[in-house]
Design a protein around this motif. Structure first.
Motif, PDB file in Angstrom:
ATOM      1  N   VAL A 123     -24.988 -13.109 131.974  1.00  0.00           N
ATOM      2  CA  VAL A 123     -23.883 -12.894 131.102  1.00  0.00           C
ATOM      3  C   VAL A 123     -24.460 -11.585 130.154  1.00  0.00           C
ATOM      4  O   VAL A 123     -25.277 -11.774 129.290  1.00  0.00           O
ATOM      5  CB  VAL A 123     -23.443 -14.396 130.690  1.00  0.00           C
ATOM      6  N   ASP A 124     -23.513 -10.968 130.301  1.00  0.00           N
ATOM      7  CA  ASP A 124     -23.375  -9.808 128.799  1.00  0.00           C
ATOM      8  C   ASP A 124     -22.420  -9.328 128.770  1.00  0.00           C
ATOM      9  O   ASP A 124     -21.057  -9.058 129.491  1.00  0.00           O
ATOM     10  CB  ASP A 124     -24.376  -8.745 129.434  1.00  0.00           C
ATOM     11  N   ARG A 125     -21.571  -9.789 127.549  1.00  0.00           N
ATOM     12  CA  ARG A 125     -20.662  -9.208 126.866  1.00  0.00           C
ATOM     13  C   ARG A 125     -20.238  -7.306 127.456  1.00  0.00           C
ATOM     14  O   ARG A 125     -19.195  -7.251 126.852  1.00  0.00           O
ATOM     15  CB  ARG A 125     -20.986  -9.020 125.698  1.00  0.00           C
ATOM     16  N   PRO A 163     -29.699   8.909 123.026  1.00  0.00           N
ATOM     17  CA  PRO A 163     -30.544   8.641 122.071  1.00  0.00           C
ATOM     18  C   PRO A 163     -31.615   7.464 122.366  1.00  0.00           C
ATOM     19  O   PRO A 163     -32.491   7.847 121.257  1.00  0.00           O
ATOM     20  CB  PRO A 163     -29.595   8.721 120.572  1.00  0.00           C
ATOM     21  N   ARG A 164     -31.815   6.671 122.989  1.00  0.00           N
ATOM     22  CA  ARG A 164     -32.631   5.779 122.366  1.00  0.00           C
ATOM     23  C   ARG A 164     -33.394   5.720 123.826  1.00  0.00           C
ATOM     24  O   ARG A 164     -33.033   5.890 125.135  1.00  0.00           O
ATOM     25  CB  ARG A 164     -31.267   4.442 122.431  1.00  0.00           C
ATOM     26  N   VAL A 165     -34.257   5.677 123.541  1.00  0.00           N
ATOM     27  CA  VAL A 165     -35.520   5.847 124.442  1.00  0.00           C
ATOM     28  C   VAL A 165     -36.284   5.069 124.025  1.00  0.00           C
ATOM     29  O   VAL A 165     -36.606   4.144 122.870  1.00  0.00           O
ATOM     30  CB  VAL A 165     -35.951   7.588 124.630  1.00  0.00           C
ATOM     31  N   GLY A 173     -37.707 -11.013 124.941  1.00  0.00           N
ATOM     32  CA  GLY A 173     -37.650 -10.253 124.111  1.00  0.00           C
ATOM     33  C   GLY A 173     -37.451  -9.772 123.178  1.00  0.00           C
ATOM     34  O   GLY A 173     -37.733 -10.852 122.059  1.00  0.00           O
ATOM     35  N   ASP A 174     -36.098  -9.482 122.201  1.00  0.00           N
ATOM     36  CA  ASP A 174     -35.663  -9.133 120.793  1.00  0.00           C
ATOM     37  C   ASP A 174     -34.882 -10.388 120.454  1.00  0.00           C
ATOM     38  O   ASP A 174     -35.281 -10.591 119.121  1.00  0.00           O
ATOM     39  CB  ASP A 174     -34.847  -7.771 120.462  1.00  0.00           C
ATOM     40  N   ALA A 175     -34.667 -11.164 121.308  1.00  0.00           N
ATOM     41  CA  ALA A 175     -33.736 -12.446 121.102  1.00  0.00           C
ATOM     42  C   ALA A 175     -35.274 -13.790 120.163  1.00  0.00           C
ATOM     43  O   ALA A 175     -34.793 -14.209 118.672  1.00  0.00           O
ATOM     44  CB  ALA A 175     -33.135 -13.220 121.902  1.00  0.00           C
ATOM     45  N   GLY A 189     -42.158  -2.193 121.236  1.00  0.00           N
ATOM     46  CA  GLY A 189     -40.299  -4.173 121.406  1.00  0.00           C
ATOM     47  C   GLY A 189     -39.920  -3.740 122.940  1.00  0.00           C
ATOM     48  O   GLY A 189     -40.322  -5.227 122.839  1.00  0.00           O
ATOM     49  N   ILE A 190     -39.807  -3.229 123.764  1.00  0.00           N
ATOM     50  CA  ILE A 190     -39.086  -3.663 125.143  1.00  0.00           C
ATOM     51  C   ILE A 190     -40.507  -3.976 126.123  1.00  0.00           C
ATOM     52  O   ILE A 190     -40.653  -5.068 127.036  1.00  0.00           O
ATOM     53  CB  ILE A 190     -38.372  -3.050 126.146  1.00  0.00           C
ATOM     54  N   ASN A 191     -41.616  -2.893 125.723  1.00  0.00           N
ATOM     55  CA  ASN A 191     -42.703  -3.465 126.185  1.00  0.00           C
ATOM     56  C   ASN A 191     -43.668  -5.022 126.241  1.00  0.00           C
ATOM     57  O   ASN A 191     -43.493  -5.782 126.654  1.00  0.00           O
ATOM     58  CB  ASN A 191     -44.367  -2.365 126.098  1.00  0.00           C
TER      59      ASN A 191
END
Ligand SMILES: Cc1cc2nc3c(=O)[nH]c(=O)nc-3n(C[C@H](O)[C@H](O)[C@H](O)COP(=O)(O)OP(=O)(O)OC[C@H]3O[C@@H](n4cnc5c(N)ncnc54)[C@H](O)[C@@H]3O)c2cc1C
Length: 424
Positions: free
Chosen positions: A44-46, A61-63, A309-311, A322-324
């Motif tokens: 589910v994604d908004r 811009p986000r890499v 993840g970031d949650a 971060g995403i690693n």
């Protein structure tokens, strides 16, 4: 596995063994890693996911600087060739130096006998490639909706979406990012401490080529990174080495001042802060800013629920981890779920979730602690301590084995790794 009868009174026609709230990079990677498992998954994604034909011409811009471990995971789930068909930028070297002195550290792929140290990839490229895999995945369904409500009943979690649909999965995964509603609604405890830094990100063109080197200078105001991008925006032919994505972490008041500058003054300030290491800044794109907050959940799991993840954690972008870390969460949770399901057990089985938490929490905390240490080490100091720091950096730079260890950690190849990350 969920029994059919359990779901008969629901508003939605179909029920799923696993519901993932958040189809960002972590949620999609978790889903894709379970493509061969006997579970049904709802993501589910908004937000709807734009196709490359809808992307603006400029770089995203986000890499993210993706580690070798992340690359292995993305190869394993089949997303990497799609990403490579768009744009991924390998880098072979890293150059880190102290803006207040003479200390410097260099890392090269040859020191660890690999083709590259990692890749700089626009987030939209990774996100799109993973989304394509999930769309074509037989056991997965994607829906554009938001989480409206979350209730814990006797039979597990009741998930209500803003389209009115309700689900009772055996496992609910919160992959809904730093402002996670799953985390907040389920009452997870979070330790949060602001870094008092804001990150300004944008793409710049420099007069000198980056030559595949990721560069970072530590300034009194915070770190400034130039991450090498490959290929000119129009041709995408991989020959233009004059574009970099910058992440400029600044104390909040300085960030405000820099954000307010016109392009000409911004280019000058940026070039000077970077000691003109790549010559002049000749072009700059739109600027975006992100307040940086370190968060870490005391626990990543509750019965039938896991955060990834970031949650579960957010970390300073200075080491690009971060995403690693989020991908490693996704891979380890998928491994534990697949192992429970293969034994005929429920995907949200408690022991599997506990193993996930144990395996990931220590690794994430170690990385976050190291980043906090780095940040503090470069905060304004007296000249004696600055000298000691510079001497320490130079000594470290001469220490082959210590460097090799740090690089292998940064590449995500240290610690208790899931199989799909090791094997590629
Ligand atoms: C300036 C900056 C630079 C960075 N650089 C790097 C780097 O070089 N390397 C690196 O590894 N990391 C980097 N990071 C961190 C990295 O961007 C994040 O760790 C990563 O994006 C987190 O991915 P995620 O999937 O966990 O969360 P997100 O990307 O935040 O995805 C969450 C998803 O959940 C959806 N969602 C949220 N709420 C709801 C809801 N209520 N209902 C339905 N859907 C919902 C959102 O639409 C989104 O798609 C950087 C971060 C910043 C700020």
């Amino acid at each position: 596995m969920a029994e059919q009868s359990k779901h008969s009174a629901d508003k939605s026609d179909q029920q799923f063994d696993i519901v993932v709230i958040g189809g960002g990079m972590a949620g999609l990677a978790f889903t894709a890693a379970l493509a061969d498992s006997a579970v049904s998954i709802l993501v589910v994604d908004r937000l709807s996911q734009p196709a490359p034909s809808e992307w603006p011409e400029s770089f995203d811009p986000r890499v993210s600087a993706l580690s070798l471990a992340s690359e292995n995971l993305l190869k394993h789930v089949g997303a990497w060739p799609l990403m490579a068909s768009q744009r991924v930028s390998p880098y072979q070297k890293m150059h880190v130096w102290d803006g207040e002195g003479t200390g410097q550290v260099d890392f090269a792929n040859t020191e660890v006998e690999t083709e590259h140290l990692g890749h700089i990839v626009e987030n939209r490229v990774t996100q799109w490639a993973l989304y394509q895999k999930v769309l074509n995945q037989e056991n997965a369904t994607f829906v554009t909706a938001s989480l409206a409500n979350l209730r814990q009943g006797i039979g597990g979690w009741q998930v209500t979406l803003d389209n009115g649909e309700q689900y009772h999965p055996d496992l609910l995964v919160g992959a809904d990012g730093a402002q996670s509603q799953v985390r907040n609604k389920a009452g997870f405890q979070v330790r949060a401490w602001p870094y008092e830094h804001t990150a300004i990100v944008t793409t710049v063109k420099t007069s000198l080529p980056h030559e595949g080197v990721a560069r970072q200078i530590f300034l009194e105001t915070g770190p400034l990174a130039f991450l090498p991008l490959q290929g000119s925006v129009n041709s995408g032919d991989g020959t233009d080495q004059h574009y970099c994505s910058i992440v400029w972490s600044l104390q909040a008041d300085t960030a405000q001042e820099i954000e307010a500058l016109g392009d000409r003054d911004f280019k000058q300030r940026l070039g000077a802060a970077f000691e003109h290491s790549l010559g002049d800044i000749v072009e700059t794109d739109l600027r975006y800013s992100f307040p940086l907050i370190q968060r870490h959940c005391t626990h990543y799991i509750q019965p039938g629920l896991a955060l990834i993840g970031d949650a579960a954690h957010t970390i300073h972008p200075l080491a690009g981890q971060g995403i690693n870390l989020g991908f490693l969460d996704a891979a380890v949770l998928a491994e534990e779920v697949a192992s429970s399901v293969a034994k005929g057990l429920n995907p949200g089985q408690r022991l599997g979730l506990r193993r996930y938490e144990r395996r990931r929490k220590s690794h994430n905390l170690l990385t976050m602690g190291a980043m906090e240490g780095f940040k503090r080490a470069f905060e304004p100091l007296n000249w004696l301590l600055t000298m000691a720091r510079n001497e320490g950096m130079n000594q470290f730079n001469r220490h082959y084995l210590a460097k090799r260890q740090v690089v292998s950690h940064a590449m995500g190849l240290a610690g208790d790794l899931p199989k799909i990350v090791k094997n590629g």
